[in-house]
Enzyme design. Structure first.
Site, PDB file in Angstrom:
ATOM      1  N   LYS A  75       0.831  -1.211   0.000  1.00 14.33           N
ATOM      2  CA  LYS A  75       0.000   0.000   0.000  1.00 14.33           C
ATOM      3  C   LYS A  75       0.870   1.267   0.000  1.00 14.33           C
ATOM      4  CE  LYS A  75      -4.049  -2.257   1.746  1.00 14.33           C
ATOM      5  NZ  LYS A  75      -4.367  -3.127   2.866  1.00 14.33           N
ATOM      6  N   PHE A  97      -5.207 -14.473  -1.120  1.00 12.99           N
ATOM      7  CA  PHE A  97      -5.902 -13.456  -0.339  1.00 12.99           C
ATOM      8  C   PHE A  97      -7.401 -13.661  -0.451  1.00 12.99           C
ATOM      9  CE2 PHE A  97      -1.927 -10.942  -1.183  1.00 12.99           C
ATOM     10  CZ  PHE A  97      -1.518 -10.899   0.133  1.00 12.99           C
ATOM     11  N   LYS A 136     -14.738 -15.487   2.759  1.00 13.90           N
ATOM     12  CA  LYS A 136     -13.452 -15.983   3.257  1.00 13.90           C
ATOM     13  C   LYS A 136     -13.629 -17.437   3.726  1.00 13.90           C
ATOM     14  CE  LYS A 136     -11.582 -11.574   4.777  1.00 13.90           C
ATOM     15  NZ  LYS A 136     -10.977 -10.796   5.856  1.00 13.90           N
ATOM     16  N   VAL A 137     -12.579 -18.210   3.598  1.00 10.21           N
ATOM     17  CA  VAL A 137     -12.697 -19.620   3.971  1.00 10.21           C
ATOM     18  C   VAL A 137     -11.428 -20.114   4.655  1.00 10.21           C
ATOM     19  CG1 VAL A 137     -12.786 -21.952   2.966  1.00 10.21           C
ATOM     20  CG2 VAL A 137     -14.402 -20.216   2.196  1.00 10.21           C
ATOM     21  N   GLU A 139      -9.690 -23.874   6.528  1.00 14.21           N
ATOM     22  CA  GLU A 139      -9.665 -25.332   6.372  1.00 14.21           C
ATOM     23  C   GLU A 139     -11.001 -26.044   6.635  1.00 14.21           C
ATOM     24  OE1 GLU A 139      -7.093 -27.730   5.674  1.00 14.21           O
ATOM     25  OE2 GLU A 139      -8.815 -29.056   5.791  1.00 14.21           O
ATOM     26  N   ASP A 168      -6.695 -27.018   3.053  1.00 13.84           N
ATOM     27  CA  ASP A 168      -5.548 -26.124   2.866  1.00 13.84           C
ATOM     28  C   ASP A 168      -4.435 -26.806   2.068  1.00 13.84           C
ATOM     29  OD1 ASP A 168      -6.500 -23.861   4.097  1.00 13.84           O
ATOM     30  OD2 ASP A 168      -5.763 -24.396   6.069  1.00 13.84           O
ATOM     31  N   GLY A 246     -13.693 -48.477  -0.679  1.00 14.14           N
ATOM     32  CA  GLY A 246     -13.539 -49.236  -1.916  1.00 14.14           C
ATOM     33  C   GLY A 246     -14.272 -50.556  -1.856  1.00 14.14           C
ATOM     34  N   GLN A 248     -13.049 -53.340  -0.942  1.00 12.66           N
ATOM     35  CA  GLN A 248     -12.517 -54.307   0.026  1.00 12.66           C
ATOM     36  C   GLN A 248     -12.889 -53.871   1.434  1.00 12.66           C
ATOM     37  OE1 GLN A 248     -10.354 -53.647  -2.684  1.00 12.66           O
ATOM     38  NE2 GLN A 248     -10.041 -51.549  -2.012  1.00 12.66           N
TER      39      GLN A 248
HETATM   40  N1  CAO Z   1       1.277  -4.941   2.361  1.00  9.58           N
HETATM   41  C1  CAO Z   1       0.149  -4.261   2.642  1.00  9.58           C
HETATM   42  N2  CAO Z   1      -1.050  -4.853   2.851  1.00  9.58           N
HETATM   43  C2  CAO Z   1      -1.077  -6.199   2.781  1.00  9.58           C
HETATM   44  C3  CAO Z   1       0.055  -6.970   2.512  1.00  9.58           C
HETATM   45  C4  CAO Z   1       1.270  -6.279   2.303  1.00  9.58           C
HETATM   46  N3  CAO Z   1       2.400  -6.933   2.027  1.00  9.58           N
HETATM   47  N4  CAO Z   1      -0.304  -8.272   2.512  1.00  9.58           N
HETATM   48  C5  CAO Z   1      -1.617  -8.313   2.777  1.00  9.58           C
HETATM   49  N5  CAO Z   1      -2.079  -7.072   2.960  1.00  9.58           N
HETATM   50  C6  CAO Z   1      -3.465  -6.673   3.263  1.00  9.58           C
HETATM   51  C7  CAO Z   1      -4.381  -6.873   2.099  1.00  9.58           C
HETATM   52  O1  CAO Z   1      -4.219  -5.858   1.154  1.00  9.58           O
HETATM   53  C8  CAO Z   1      -5.737  -6.872   2.791  1.00  9.58           C
HETATM   54  O2  CAO Z   1      -6.134  -5.550   2.978  1.00  9.58           O
HETATM   55  P1  CAO Z   1      -7.554  -4.953   2.481  1.00  9.58           P
HETATM   56  O3  CAO Z   1      -8.612  -5.888   3.020  1.00  9.58           O
HETATM   57  O4  CAO Z   1      -7.556  -3.608   3.122  1.00  9.58           O
HETATM   58  O5  CAO Z   1      -7.564  -4.914   1.026  1.00  9.58           O
HETATM   59  C9  CAO Z   1      -5.420  -7.411   4.175  1.00  9.58           C
HETATM   60  O6  CAO Z   1      -4.001  -7.481   4.260  1.00  9.58           O
HETATM   61  C10 CAO Z   1      -6.012  -8.717   4.557  1.00  9.58           C
HETATM   62  O7  CAO Z   1      -5.979  -9.721   3.550  1.00  9.58           O
HETATM   63  P2  CAO Z   1      -6.960 -10.996   3.674  1.00  9.58           P
HETATM   64  O8  CAO Z   1      -8.387 -10.508   3.680  1.00  9.58           O
HETATM   65  O9  CAO Z   1      -6.618 -11.966   2.649  1.00  9.58           O
HETATM   66  O10 CAO Z   1      -6.575 -11.552   5.120  1.00  9.58           O
HETATM   67  P3  CAO Z   1      -7.547 -12.038   6.286  1.00  9.58           P
HETATM   68  O11 CAO Z   1      -6.635 -12.402   7.402  1.00  9.58           O
HETATM   69  O12 CAO Z   1      -8.610 -11.091   6.603  1.00  9.58           O
HETATM   70  O13 CAO Z   1      -8.248 -13.368   5.695  1.00  9.58           O
HETATM   71  C11 CAO Z   1      -8.220 -15.606   4.780  1.00  9.58           C
HETATM   72  C12 CAO Z   1      -7.531 -14.566   5.687  1.00  9.58           C
HETATM   73  C13 CAO Z   1      -7.332 -16.799   4.730  1.00  9.58           C
HETATM   74  C14 CAO Z   1      -9.577 -15.968   5.384  1.00  9.58           C
HETATM   75  C15 CAO Z   1      -8.425 -15.004   3.388  1.00  9.58           C
HETATM   76  O14 CAO Z   1      -7.188 -14.545   2.911  1.00  9.58           O
HETATM   77  C16 CAO Z   1      -9.013 -15.992   2.398  1.00  9.58           C
HETATM   78  O15 CAO Z   1     -10.208 -16.285   2.415  1.00  9.58           O
HETATM   79  N6  CAO Z   1      -8.165 -16.503   1.489  1.00  9.58           N
HETATM   80  C17 CAO Z   1      -8.593 -17.391   0.429  1.00  9.58           C
HETATM   81  C18 CAO Z   1      -8.848 -18.766   0.935  1.00  9.58           C
HETATM   82  C19 CAO Z   1      -7.689 -19.376   1.661  1.00  9.58           C
HETATM   83  O16 CAO Z   1      -6.589 -19.479   1.179  1.00  9.58           O
HETATM   84  N7  CAO Z   1      -7.995 -19.857   2.858  1.00  9.58           N
HETATM   85  C20 CAO Z   1      -7.073 -20.720   3.568  1.00  9.58           C
HETATM   86  C21 CAO Z   1      -6.267 -20.042   4.535  1.00  9.58           C
HETATM   87  S1  CAO Z   1      -5.312 -21.212   5.418  1.00  9.58           S
HETATM   88  O17 CAO Z   1      -6.380 -21.858   6.514  1.00  9.58           O
END
Ligand code: CAO
Length: 424
Positions: A75, A97, A136-137, A139, A168, A246, A248
């Site tokens: 950012k 993300f 968002k999701v 595991e 995951d 399966g 078996q």
């Molecule tokens: N510099 C600045 N900002 C950064 C950054 C960086 N290097 N890296 C991440 N960010 C910011 C993002 O821009 C985002 O900000 P905004 O919402 O303001 O745009 C913020 O960090 C959060 O990112 P996120 O929403 O992906 O993170 P979260 O912790 O809220 O959610 C997760 C986590 C895993 C639920 C979500 O990323 C997701 O649903 N991912 C896809 C599915 C997935 O992979 N799930 C498995 C995760 S492992 O169990």
């Protein structure tokens, strides 16, 4: 020796578990993986489930071996500039993300292609296009939405999630296959493409035998399920306890010591081909010719009674003795191994499936090495990087920044404060 993916550069914008497992695997195969982390905090898992004070957690270190770490604030104007410079010289960008995050950073697919038409953009999301695509999701949500939870557990209990991280790590594996396939296609087209692995889809792919059973259900009861012949089948595939998926029949049986050892059990299979051996080893030779037991069809309605009889035998032996005795007759069976037993298993260490790694802050730790063995590409497992450990290395040696450009990057705050170079 040249490694399979040597020369492939991965821009690893992943976090938590699903994405990092994918890029770690690519690193095991020799790809150069550059992990971008938020200055100051890094991947959230660095601080989750900490067992050693002030040291990166095992959660992080076991998912991020064979990578370099660059802290970058996407950012920050300069930070985004550096990120875009990396996009220009990388073969693959991987991210997991939440939906919309990449677009909000200004990194739309159109922008990424403009920067580098050869790049492959590989993403993990919870759901594919549809009503839940913006959600968002994690595991266990994927296990539930992908059909695993409704089909795991016992009939008289609630749905159960499995310890295997199929949502995951399973989706990470799917994505890795998508990436190498896209790289292969790029050899012919010269173009990159988007690769999407949705966690719900990945779990469902691993549960395909249950979708098979859903369709079989329309034609009558599932005879290998423990509900048959006495229980009831509804209109959806029920939980089948420990029944084999399966052809078996199998079940988990107690072994000697089960009263005190929670893992003194064995998975025992009564495969048709080895039925004679089963009868002999458990001391029931008369079952070989008895019409109630001689054929697979005759056995189906009495499987639970058969397993109860076999269990009387397994309870007189340790799981290792059962394994030994059964395998003499080619009867496949599986000792229930605890994580302690696996951690101490010498054979797994010798093959590099379990590896002990040195870490400058936390000391030695165990990790899972490459479970896929290539005869011409040896995996060397390297420790996970400290936060921002490779800031200077990447600016200087990958992006070819001169002293002035490095200074400018640092002064802009794009890499975080001076503390972001945590390796110092
Ligand atoms: N510099 C600045 N900002 C950064 C950054 C960086 N290097 N890296 C991440 N960010 C910011 C993002 O821009 C985002 O900000 P905004 O919402 O303001 O745009 C913020 O960090 C959060 O990112 P996120 O929403 O992906 O993170 P979260 O912790 O809220 O959610 C997760 C986590 C895993 C639920 C979500 O990323 C997701 O649903 N991912 C896809 C599915 C997935 O992979 N799930 C498995 C995760 S492992 O169990």
């Amino acid at each position: 020796m040249v490694k399979a993916l040597e020369g492939v550069r991965i821009l690893d914008f992943t976090h938590v578990q699903s994405g990092p497992t994918c890029t770690q695997l690519l690193g095991y195969f020799g790809a150069d993986v550059i992990k971008i982390e938020r200055p100051g905090v890094g991947d959230i898992t660095r601080g989750q489930l900490r067992d050693v004070a002030n040291a990166d957690s095992l959660y992080f270190t076991m998912l991020n071996g064979n990578k370099r770490s660059l802290t970058l604030d996407s950012k920050n104007k300069k930070g985004l500039e550096i990120l875009e410079a990396l996009i220009k010289i990388c073969d693959v960008m991987v991210e997991n993300f939440a939906p919309g995050v990449m677009d909000r950073m200004g990194l739309t697919w159109e922008r990424i292609q403009e920067l580098n038409p050869r790049i492959i953009l590989a993403s993990i999301k919870g759901f594919g296009p549809g009503p839940f695509e913006d959600y968002k999701v994690y595991e266990n949500i994927a296990q539930c939405a992908g059909g695993s939870a409704s089909t795991t557990g016992f009939d008289d209990g609630p749905p159960v999630v499995t310890g295997a991280q199929i949502g995951d790590s399973g989706t990470g594996l799917h994505l890795a296959l998508g990436i190498v396939t896209a790289l292969f296609q790029r050899e012919k087209t010269g173009r990159g493409q988007k690769v999407l692995a949705a966690m719900q889809d990945g779990v469902l792919n691993l549960c395909r035998v249950k979708l098979r059973d859903q369709q079989r259900l329309a034609h009558g009861p599932l005879k290998e399920y423990p509900q048959y012949p006495n229980g009831k089948f509804g209109d959806a595939v029920p939980r089948a306890g420990n029944a084999s998926g399966g052809g078996q029949p199998g079940w988990i049986l107690k072994c000697k010591g089960w009263e005190t050892d929670p893992n003194a059990y064995v998975y025992f299979i009564t495969q048709a081909q080895v039925w004679k051996g089963v009868c002999e080893v458990i001391g029931k030779p008369e079952w070989v010719t008895d019409p109630n037991y001689a054929t697979p069809d005759a056995r189906l309605p009495r499987l639970m009674e058969i397993f109860a009889t076999i269990e009387k035998w397994t309870m007189t032996k340790t799981k290792w003795e059962v394994m030994d005795a059964a395998n003499k007759y080619d009867i496949p069976c599986g000792p229930i191994l605890s994580m302690k037993e696996i951690a101490e298993d010498q054979a797994l260490r010798e093959t590099g499936t379990i590896v002990e790694v040195d870490h400058p802050v936390r000391g030695r730790y165990l990790t899972v090495g490459n479970p896929i063995k290539l005869s011409d590409s040896v995996t060397e497992v390297m420790r996970a990087p400290l936060l921002g450990e490779h800031n200077d290395d990447i600016l200087r040696n990958v992006l070819k920044f001169d002293e002035r450009a490095i200074r400018e990057a640092i002064e802009s705050g794009a890499l975080g404060g001076a503390t972001s170079a945590a390796a110092e």
